[in-house]
Design a protein around this motif. Sequence first.
Motif, PDB file in Angstrom:
ATOM      1  N   TYR A 129     -19.087  -5.076   9.112  1.00  0.00           N
ATOM      2  CA  TYR A 129     -17.823  -4.557   9.355  1.00  0.00           C
ATOM      3  C   TYR A 129     -16.650  -5.562   9.550  1.00  0.00           C
ATOM      4  CZ  TYR A 129     -20.273  -0.491  10.561  1.00  0.00           C
ATOM      5  OH  TYR A 129     -20.740   0.385  10.894  1.00  0.00           O
ATOM      6  N   LEU A 130     -15.190  -5.349   9.163  1.00  0.00           N
ATOM      7  CA  LEU A 130     -13.690  -5.983   9.139  1.00  0.00           C
ATOM      8  C   LEU A 130     -13.596  -4.855   9.728  1.00  0.00           C
ATOM      9  CD1 LEU A 130     -11.892  -7.447   6.251  1.00  0.00           C
ATOM     10  CD2 LEU A 130     -10.585  -6.720   8.452  1.00  0.00           C
ATOM     11  N   ILE A 131     -12.819  -6.011  11.256  1.00  0.00           N
ATOM     12  CA  ILE A 131     -12.712  -5.341  12.704  1.00  0.00           C
ATOM     13  C   ILE A 131     -10.912  -6.081  12.364  1.00  0.00           C
ATOM     14  CG2 ILE A 131     -11.992  -5.569  14.700  1.00  0.00           C
ATOM     15  CD1 ILE A 131     -15.127  -6.078  14.837  1.00  0.00           C
ATOM     16  N   TYR A 132     -10.100  -4.729  12.379  1.00  0.00           N
ATOM     17  CA  TYR A 132      -8.288  -5.313  12.056  1.00  0.00           C
ATOM     18  C   TYR A 132      -7.812  -5.569  13.442  1.00  0.00           C
ATOM     19  CZ  TYR A 132      -8.581  -3.091   7.898  1.00  0.00           C
ATOM     20  OH  TYR A 132      -8.999  -3.287   6.531  1.00  0.00           O
ATOM     21  N   PRO A 133      -7.215  -6.510  13.330  1.00  0.00           N
ATOM     22  CA  PRO A 133      -6.118  -7.338  14.889  1.00  0.00           C
ATOM     23  C   PRO A 133      -5.662  -5.375  15.719  1.00  0.00           C
ATOM     24  CG  PRO A 133      -5.115  -8.233  13.347  1.00  0.00           C
ATOM     25  CD  PRO A 133      -6.256  -6.865  12.569  1.00  0.00           C
ATOM     26  N   GLU A 134      -6.280  -4.503  14.875  1.00  0.00           N
ATOM     27  CA  GLU A 134      -5.509  -2.591  15.449  1.00  0.00           C
ATOM     28  C   GLU A 134      -7.174  -2.636  16.330  1.00  0.00           C
ATOM     29  OE1 GLU A 134      -4.398  -3.749  13.056  1.00  0.00           O
ATOM     30  OE2 GLU A 134      -2.349  -4.271  13.069  1.00  0.00           O
ATOM     31  N   GLY A 135      -7.758  -3.091  16.354  1.00  0.00           N
ATOM     32  CA  GLY A 135      -9.389  -2.934  16.790  1.00  0.00           C
ATOM     33  C   GLY A 135     -10.019  -2.137  16.032  1.00  0.00           C
ATOM     34  N   ASN A 136      -9.495  -0.949  14.780  1.00  0.00           N
ATOM     35  CA  ASN A 136      -9.950  -0.184  13.980  1.00  0.00           C
ATOM     36  C   ASN A 136     -10.994  -1.482  13.015  1.00  0.00           C
ATOM     37  OD1 ASN A 136      -7.895  -1.463  12.924  1.00  0.00           O
ATOM     38  ND2 ASN A 136      -7.204   0.491  11.937  1.00  0.00           N
ATOM     39  N   CYS A 137     -11.951  -0.629  11.948  1.00  0.00           N
ATOM     40  CA  CYS A 137     -12.832  -1.585  11.645  1.00  0.00           C
ATOM     41  C   CYS A 137     -13.250  -0.304  10.058  1.00  0.00           C
ATOM     42  CB  CYS A 137     -13.372  -2.008  12.613  1.00  0.00           C
ATOM     43  SG  CYS A 137     -15.043  -0.943  12.723  1.00  0.00           S
ATOM     44  N   ILE A 138     -13.858  -1.255   9.299  1.00  0.00           N
ATOM     45  CA  ILE A 138     -14.018  -0.571   7.718  1.00  0.00           C
ATOM     46  C   ILE A 138     -15.272  -1.652   7.145  1.00  0.00           C
ATOM     47  CG2 ILE A 138     -11.734  -0.381   6.806  1.00  0.00           C
ATOM     48  CD1 ILE A 138     -12.225  -2.635   4.908  1.00  0.00           C
TER      49      ILE A 138
END
Lengths: 258, 258
Positions: A129-138
């Motif tokens: 998973y790539l976790i963005y600064p916003e806390g969501n992920c792909i």
Amino acid sequence: MTYCVAIKVNDGLVFAGDTRTTAGVDDVRSHPKLHTFELPGERVFVLLSAGNLATTQAVLNHAWRDWNGDPGGVSLRSVRHMYDAAEYIGQLLVRSQRDFSQGGQYSNVDFRATLILGGQILGEEPALYLIYPEGNCIATSPETPYLQIGESKYGKPILDRMIKMSQTSLEDAARCALVSLDSTMKSNLTVGPPLDMAILPRDALAIAHRLRLDLDTPYYAALKKAWGEQLEKVFREALPKFEWEPDPNQQNLPLPPQ
Amino acid sequence: MTYCVAIKVNDGLVFAGDTRTTAGVDDVRSHPKLHTFELPGERVFVLLSAGNLATTQAVLNHAWRDWNGDPGGVSLRSVRHMYDAAEYIGQLLVRSQRDFSQGGQYSNVDFRATLILGGQILGEEPALYLIYPEGNCIATSPETPYLQIGESKYGKPILDRMIKMSQTSLEDAARCALVSLDSTMKSNLTVGPPLDMAILPRDALAIAHRLRLDLDTPYYAALKKAWGEQLEKVFREALPKFEWEPDPNQQNLPLPPQ
């Protein structure tokens, strides 16, 4: 800046990152960006980090505190699924960024960080998973089997050309990650050695290989040398000649007139 | 976005660029970015452009008007030195940007453009200049024999690895420019075919080869195919194995313990 890459192939997961940290060109230090959480046979996680170093160290400290803390609490030790692990790390990330932003509301420091979390929990597929600064992920997908954070453009073409989830071996994926990092280091001073790497074979539920490679580590030096020499050889010998070049070996290909 | 590259080697100059112009992903068009000014035997110039299309077209129109206008006026036809040519184009660039900015002072359009001007004037060395939106410029040097504008990161590693001003042939430099463009197109949708290329051998004072290459142009298709296949072959056969891999052909290199 930083460059980290993680690759998912059928045989498992590969993680790699540099160790250079820069706060301006006159403040260059070395900090590891590849961190591992491991309960062999049960679960294994690797975390790669890019962005504000204080933020990523805060996330790591909280993750370790939870890992070693109350067995009933939420932690990488207790989460049931890989997606839950990514959500949990995303929450730690958002909380750290928010805390620091409130403290530094009159500064213009960027407290954001971006993370890659990957691994495997017993009974589940390996996942990245790539976790963005916003806390969501792909997550990765068969069409996009790798994730990058930081200074990602220089090292992307070789990944796009070489990595195929169902065909690339775990070791070829590892070599491709190293070439991708090497290309980035050659073209961008903010990414630098030594390199860290972790290789997690599918269903091993453990880190099979954990490497630290410096420029003079024999394997890395040999890989760099072979790659450079082979590319020169390809250019010299194996690419088609233009129609106006003398070429005894190949049929020259016509070019359309302009 | 755009990607253009120009390379200076001992044997001459190579210019290459894509043709994709994007104003958002829903407004994709094709415009040439490689333009030539030629008085065979006397002087030859190639201009590559990136940035605001109206700005670069204004610069070109002014440059052509001066080229065809008053023989006593300043133009690419009349300048004495390559550096003067770069200064003159830089002045046209600054003037166009200023004119449009004044007209568009209430919009937030970015009117800037960046250019590469190269060529040769009889009695001078071939030269390459990167012209910034501010109108100033930098030349190549033996240490930095190439210049890039636009989406430059993806295609930089192959240039850094392959181009050596005193060793690389003009044709190998041209192939390297095409591979650099191909890598960029593979990794970034804002750079797209067809590709334009111009090759100026040293002291020819003329464009020896002017190519437009689309994905299905036989030479370009063969180059792409050969490059992809050769890279796979290098990965499969010519890179050193890790010490834990079975490898009958090579002596595996020890890795330091972690």
